[in-house]
Design a protein around this motif. Structure first.
Motif, PDB file in Angstrom:
ATOM      1  N   GLY A  83       0.816  -1.211   0.000  1.00 42.86           N
ATOM      2  CA  GLY A  83       0.000   0.000   0.000  1.00 42.86           C
ATOM      3  C   GLY A  83       0.847   1.256   0.000  1.00 42.86           C
ATOM      4  N   PHE A  84       1.944   1.244   0.775  1.00 42.50           N
ATOM      5  CA  PHE A  84       2.844   2.400   0.796  1.00 42.50           C
ATOM      6  C   PHE A  84       3.379   2.693  -0.595  1.00 42.50           C
ATOM      7  CE2 PHE A  84       4.462   1.458   5.420  1.00 42.50           C
ATOM      8  CZ  PHE A  84       3.193   1.694   5.892  1.00 42.50           C
ATOM      9  N   THR A  85       3.888   1.659  -1.256  1.00 43.24           N
ATOM     10  CA  THR A  85       4.553   1.840  -2.545  1.00 43.24           C
ATOM     11  C   THR A  85       3.578   2.314  -3.610  1.00 43.24           C
ATOM     12  OG1 THR A  85       6.091   0.058  -1.953  1.00 43.24           O
ATOM     13  CG2 THR A  85       6.018   0.715  -4.267  1.00 43.24           C
ATOM     14  N   ALA A  86       2.404   1.670  -3.679  1.00 46.49           N
ATOM     15  CA  ALA A  86       1.399   2.065  -4.669  1.00 46.49           C
ATOM     16  C   ALA A  86       0.911   3.489  -4.415  1.00 46.49           C
ATOM     17  CB  ALA A  86       0.229   1.080  -4.646  1.00 46.49           C
ATOM     18  N   ALA A  87       0.619   3.805  -3.153  1.00 45.22           N
ATOM     19  CA  ALA A  87       0.109   5.135  -2.822  1.00 45.22           C
ATOM     20  C   ALA A  87       1.151   6.217  -3.092  1.00 45.22           C
ATOM     21  CB  ALA A  87      -0.319   5.176  -1.356  1.00 45.22           C
ATOM     22  N   ASN A  88       2.394   5.986  -2.690  1.00 46.96           N
ATOM     23  CA  ASN A  88       3.435   6.998  -2.895  1.00 46.96           C
ATOM     24  C   ASN A  88       3.634   7.296  -4.374  1.00 46.96           C
ATOM     25  OD1 ASN A  88       3.807   7.143  -0.158  1.00 46.96           O
ATOM     26  ND2 ASN A  88       5.767   6.064  -0.126  1.00 46.96           N
ATOM     27  N   ASP A 122       2.803  11.505  -8.665  1.00 46.95           N
ATOM     28  CA  ASP A 122       2.248  11.965  -9.940  1.00 46.95           C
ATOM     29  C   ASP A 122       1.264  13.104  -9.736  1.00 46.95           C
ATOM     30  OD1 ASP A 122       3.722  10.303 -11.506  1.00 46.95           O
ATOM     31  OD2 ASP A 122       2.036   9.086 -12.221  1.00 46.95           O
ATOM     32  N   ALA A 123       0.445  12.992  -8.683  1.00 41.18           N
ATOM     33  CA  ALA A 123      -0.641  13.951  -8.476  1.00 41.18           C
ATOM     34  C   ALA A 123      -0.162  15.317  -7.998  1.00 41.18           C
ATOM     35  CB  ALA A 123      -1.644  13.374  -7.481  1.00 41.18           C
ATOM     36  N   VAL A 124       0.965  15.382  -7.269  1.00 38.76           N
ATOM     37  CA  VAL A 124       1.378  16.644  -6.639  1.00 38.76           C
ATOM     38  C   VAL A 124       2.416  17.408  -7.453  1.00 38.76           C
ATOM     39  CG1 VAL A 124       0.883  15.675  -4.366  1.00 38.76           C
ATOM     40  CG2 VAL A 124       3.230  15.604  -5.233  1.00 38.76           C
ATOM     41  N   GLU A 125       2.819  16.867  -8.584  1.00 35.29           N
ATOM     42  CA  GLU A 125       3.842  17.548  -9.377  1.00 35.29           C
ATOM     43  C   GLU A 125       3.360  18.935  -9.785  1.00 35.29           C
ATOM     44  OE1 GLU A 125       6.834  16.612 -13.133  1.00 35.29           O
ATOM     45  OE2 GLU A 125       5.283  15.171 -12.563  1.00 35.29           O
ATOM     46  N   GLY A 126       4.192  19.936  -9.533  1.00 37.90           N
ATOM     47  CA  GLY A 126       3.871  21.313  -9.891  1.00 37.90           C
ATOM     48  C   GLY A 126       3.237  22.129  -8.786  1.00 37.90           C
ATOM     49  N   TYR A 127       2.851  21.499  -7.691  1.00 42.47           N
ATOM     50  CA  TYR A 127       2.249  22.229  -6.570  1.00 42.47           C
ATOM     51  C   TYR A 127       3.330  22.764  -5.635  1.00 42.47           C
ATOM     52  CZ  TYR A 127      -2.451  20.563  -7.719  1.00 42.47           C
ATOM     53  OH  TYR A 127      -3.652  20.309  -8.348  1.00 42.47           O
ATOM     54  N   ALA A 153      11.636  14.383  -2.142  1.00 42.80           N
ATOM     55  CA  ALA A 153      12.943  15.049  -2.194  1.00 42.80           C
ATOM     56  C   ALA A 153      13.745  14.624  -3.419  1.00 42.80           C
ATOM     57  CB  ALA A 153      13.732  14.748  -0.921  1.00 42.80           C
ATOM     58  N   GLY A 154      13.591  13.379  -3.824  1.00 45.41           N
ATOM     59  CA  GLY A 154      14.407  12.869  -4.917  1.00 45.41           C
ATOM     60  C   GLY A 154      13.843  13.103  -6.298  1.00 45.41           C
ATOM     61  N   LYS A 155      12.503  13.233  -6.403  1.00 45.76           N
ATOM     62  CA  LYS A 155      11.895  13.263  -7.733  1.00 45.76           C
ATOM     63  C   LYS A 155      11.295  14.604  -8.125  1.00 45.76           C
ATOM     64  CE  LYS A 155      10.945   8.313  -8.036  1.00 45.76           C
ATOM     65  NZ  LYS A 155       9.944   7.264  -8.328  1.00 45.76           N
ATOM     66  N   GLY A 178      11.570  18.552  -8.648  1.00 46.72           N
ATOM     67  CA  GLY A 178      12.645  19.519  -8.828  1.00 46.72           C
ATOM     68  C   GLY A 178      12.687  20.589  -7.757  1.00 46.72           C
ATOM     69  N   HIS A 179      11.526  21.097  -7.370  1.00 49.75           N
ATOM     70  CA  HIS A 179      11.446  22.130  -6.333  1.00 49.75           C
ATOM     71  C   HIS A 179      10.629  21.565  -5.179  1.00 49.75           C
ATOM     72  CE1 HIS A 179      13.154  25.098  -9.050  1.00 49.75           C
ATOM     73  NE2 HIS A 179      12.329  24.651  -9.985  1.00 49.75           N
ATOM     74  N   PRO A 180      11.307  21.015  -4.152  1.00 47.12           N
ATOM     75  CA  PRO A 180      10.578  20.393  -3.041  1.00 47.12           C
ATOM     76  C   PRO A 180       9.553  21.341  -2.444  1.00 47.12           C
ATOM     77  CG  PRO A 180      12.924  19.946  -2.855  1.00 47.12           C
ATOM     78  CD  PRO A 180      12.761  20.955  -3.965  1.00 47.12           C
ATOM     79  N   PRO A 181       8.302  20.917  -2.371  1.00 49.33           N
ATOM     80  CA  PRO A 181       7.256  21.794  -1.849  1.00 49.33           C
ATOM     81  C   PRO A 181       7.238  21.819  -0.331  1.00 49.33           C
ATOM     82  CG  PRO A 181       6.338  19.668  -2.404  1.00 49.33           C
ATOM     83  CD  PRO A 181       7.792  19.606  -2.763  1.00 49.33           C
ATOM     84  N   LEU A 182       6.495  22.767   0.204  1.00 48.55           N
ATOM     85  CA  LEU A 182       6.147  22.725   1.622  1.00 48.55           C
ATOM     86  C   LEU A 182       5.185  21.560   1.813  1.00 48.55           C
ATOM     87  CD1 LEU A 182       5.771  23.900   4.537  1.00 48.55           C
ATOM     88  CD2 LEU A 182       3.917  25.295   3.567  1.00 48.55           C
ATOM     89  N   VAL A 183       5.456  20.725   2.797  1.00 49.32           N
ATOM     90  CA  VAL A 183       4.590  19.573   3.064  1.00 49.32           C
ATOM     91  C   VAL A 183       3.875  19.788   4.390  1.00 49.32           C
ATOM     92  CG1 VAL A 183       4.476  17.089   3.454  1.00 49.32           C
ATOM     93  CG2 VAL A 183       6.076  17.999   1.757  1.00 49.32           C
ATOM     94  N   LYS A 184       2.551  19.765   4.335  1.00 54.96           N
ATOM     95  CA  LYS A 184       1.734  19.793   5.542  1.00 54.96           C
ATOM     96  C   LYS A 184       1.220  18.378   5.796  1.00 54.96           C
ATOM     97  CE  LYS A 184      -0.083  24.461   4.623  1.00 54.96           C
ATOM     98  NZ  LYS A 184      -1.343  25.220   4.397  1.00 54.96           N
ATOM     99  N   LEU A 185       1.401  17.890   7.007  1.00 52.63           N
ATOM    100  CA  LEU A 185       0.946  16.541   7.350  1.00 52.63           C
ATOM    101  C   LEU A 185      -0.055  16.637   8.495  1.00 52.63           C
ATOM    102  CD1 LEU A 185       1.126  13.456   7.113  1.00 52.63           C
ATOM    103  CD2 LEU A 185       3.069  13.532   8.697  1.00 52.63           C
ATOM    104  N   THR A 186      -1.279  16.195   8.236  1.00 53.05           N
ATOM    105  CA  THR A 186      -2.326  16.161   9.261  1.00 53.05           C
ATOM    106  C   THR A 186      -2.708  14.711   9.506  1.00 53.05           C
ATOM    107  OG1 THR A 186      -3.205  18.323   8.567  1.00 53.05           O
ATOM    108  CG2 THR A 186      -4.646  16.911   9.886  1.00 53.05           C
ATOM    109  N   ILE A 187      -2.690  14.305  10.761  1.00 53.88           N
ATOM    110  CA  ILE A 187      -3.069  12.928  11.087  1.00 53.88           C
ATOM    111  C   ILE A 187      -4.208  12.927  12.099  1.00 53.88           C
ATOM    112  CG2 ILE A 187      -0.687  12.186  10.695  1.00 53.88           C
ATOM    113  CD1 ILE A 187      -0.522  11.649  13.742  1.00 53.88           C
ATOM    114  N   ALA A 188      -4.957  11.830  12.085  1.00 49.90           N
ATOM    115  CA  ALA A 188      -6.015  11.635  13.074  1.00 49.90           C
ATOM    116  C   ALA A 188      -5.416  10.919  14.270  1.00 49.90           C
ATOM    117  CB  ALA A 188      -7.164  10.824  12.484  1.00 49.90           C
ATOM    118  N   GLY A 189      -5.344  11.600  15.389  1.00 47.11           N
ATOM    119  CA  GLY A 189      -4.846  10.970  16.607  1.00 47.11           C
ATOM    120  C   GLY A 189      -5.918  10.048  17.155  1.00 47.11           C
ATOM    121  N   ALA A 190      -5.974   8.831  16.628  1.00 41.30           N
ATOM    122  CA  ALA A 190      -7.043   7.893  16.977  1.00 41.30           C
ATOM    123  C   ALA A 190      -7.059   7.613  18.476  1.00 41.30           C
ATOM    124  CB  ALA A 190      -6.877   6.601  16.189  1.00 41.30           C
TER     125      ALA A 190
END
Length: 452
Positions: free
Chosen positions: A154-159, A164-169, A193-195, A197-209
């Motif tokens: 799941g990690f590999t497929a999702a990543n 692909d989806a976030v390129e250019g943002y 970071a590797g793929k 060209g211009h690393p974006p700002l990453v916001k990470l929101t998680i559900a503290g279950a």
């Protein structure tokens, strides 16, 4: 193992061949009937005959479950005694699987108050045979999820789909609903970071279950966030970490409200990608409400959750989960479904972990927790309510999403990951989706969606 002999009928005290004695009350044709192959399970041996067969074990468990539900304590105890003798907790994969269901059935009898004669067995079970789930350090958990493709698939497929989806943002907002406490995120940060060209700002929101569902972490979410921020910084990426205490029992309503508020405050920023990453968590949302039958699909808590997600107009939704059905209200149906799915992790563990190793104990304790939840619990306490891929696909389409599939490059990445593991793992495509298999049997599916 448990001992039941003190309260058994005299005829059972006198025999040293419990299987043969008990066979007189069971239909042999029913026990030996095979409905499908069981790869990895041993053939019936001469000592046990058909009682060593996986399908026989299943039939015994079904008979026991029916006896418990009808409050037939005598028959229940006889079957439990037989199972206790032919399914040791340190036996082969088939026997350990059956032992897990044996524990769960006794726990159910104790919780529901049926079969009063089983009280002594339940006490013996809790005192001498209880399995406790382990609280992992972050290093232990990272190593644990890397043992098999169960989560890595799941990690590999999702990543790959997310990249692909976030390129250019300029900004990528990831809402991570994951059973594995963000173990996917470091690999995603590495990939960004590797793929890009211009690393974006990453916001990470998680559900503290708020629920204690294995695997459990011995680290607070705040400490986890600090580690992730520092890791991202080492990859020259700025990471903003936010945890929203939220429960699956109410459809993560606190998280949804937070995301809606963020949209109101900041608007739909054109240069921010919103990614909803769901990794083996959505099946903890109840599939029916207290007042709405399951058949009213549009009104189920799961459908309502997806409608709320759709209203946020996300850039991408990725859903990975186990491909099984544990939703039946009938105990025997659930038992059969669980038995015919959970043989897989027991079979897998024999290929890579030696008997007695700590990781094997932890691994099988998590499986036993799942079995007990499916069999012994009811109502809001029964949270293991897996649904098959087909049902999730229909629900996503009905909510206003369309599948985007996985390209050949993404498939190649998943295949490369599988090559790192033992033979037996496979990959197939079903419509737009990817499905991980073990010896030909579906294990986990991965799907990717965008708003229609």
């Amino acid at each position: 193992m448990m001992q039941f002999t003190e309260t058994l009928p005299p005829s059972l005290h006198q025999t040293t061949k419990p299987c043969q004695n008990f066979a007189t009350s069971v239909n042999p044709n029913q026990l030996t009937q095979r409905t499908r192959p069981w790869p990895g399970f041993p053939a019936p041996n001469k000592a046990l005959g058909t009682f060593g067969d996986a399908n026989c074990m299943e039939q015994l468990l079904v008979r026991c479950a029916n006896a418990i539900e009808t409050n037939d304590a005598t028959l229940s105890q006889q079957i439990l005694w037989v199972l206790n003798n032919i399914a040791p907790s340190d036996g082969d994969s088939n026997q350990r699987l059956t032992c897990g269901f044996l524990r769960a059935l006794i726990a159910r009898a104790a919780k529901t108050g049926t079969c009063k004669m089983l009280t002594a067995a339940a006490v013996a079970l809790s005192s001498s045979n209880m399995i406790e789930t382990h609280k992992f350090s972050i290093i232990e958990l990272a190593s644990f999820v890397d043992l098999t493709p169960w989560h890595r698939f799941g990690f590999t497929a999702a990543n790959a789909a997310i990249l692909d989806a976030v390129e250019g943002y300029a900004t990528v907002h990831i809402v991570d609903l994951s059973l594995t406490h963000c173990m996917q995120i470091p690999t995603l940060i590495d990939a960004i970071a590797g793929k890009l060209g211009h690393p974006p700002l990453v916001k990470l929101t998680i559900a503290g279950a708020t629920e204690d569902v294995p695997p459990m972490l011995d680290l607070s979410y705040e400490e986890l966030g600090i580690k992730l921020v520092n890791f991202a910084r080492s990859r020259n990426i700025i990471l903003e970490f936010n945890v929203i205490p939220s429960s699956s029992l109410d459809g993560f309503s606190s998280l949804i409200e937070h995301l809606k508020l963020q949209t109101l405050v900041h608007g739909n920023e054109s240069n921010e990608a919103l990614i909803i990453n769901c990794h083996m968590m959505l099946h903890y949302i109840p599939e029916e409400s207290q007042t709405t039958p399951f058949s009213f699909e549009d009104s189920t808590p799961r459908a309502l959750f997806l409608k709320q997600i759709r209203s946020l107009n996300p850039t991408l939704v990725v859903l990975a989960d186990e491909d099984a059905d544990f939703t039946s209200t009938n105990l025997v149906s659930r038992l059969r479904s669980a038995f015919n799915y959970l043989w897989i992790p027991y079979d897998i563990v024999d290929t890579f972990l030696p008997k007695g190793s700590k990781q094997r104990v932890w691994y099988e304790a998590d499986i036993c927790w799942k079995i007990e939840n499916v069999i012994a619990q009811e109502g809001s306490n029964r949270v293991e309510r897996l649904e098959p891929r087909s049902r999730w696909v229909n629900r996503m389409r009905n909510t206003g999403f369309r599948g985007v599939g996985f390209g050949e490059e993404m498939v190649g990445e998943v295949k490369g990951m599988l090559d790192e593991h033992a033979a037996g793992w496979g990959l197939k495509k079903e419509e737009d989706d990817l499905v991980l298999t073990w010896k030909g049997h579906n294990v986990v599916f991965a799907t990717a969606w965008v708003p229609s």
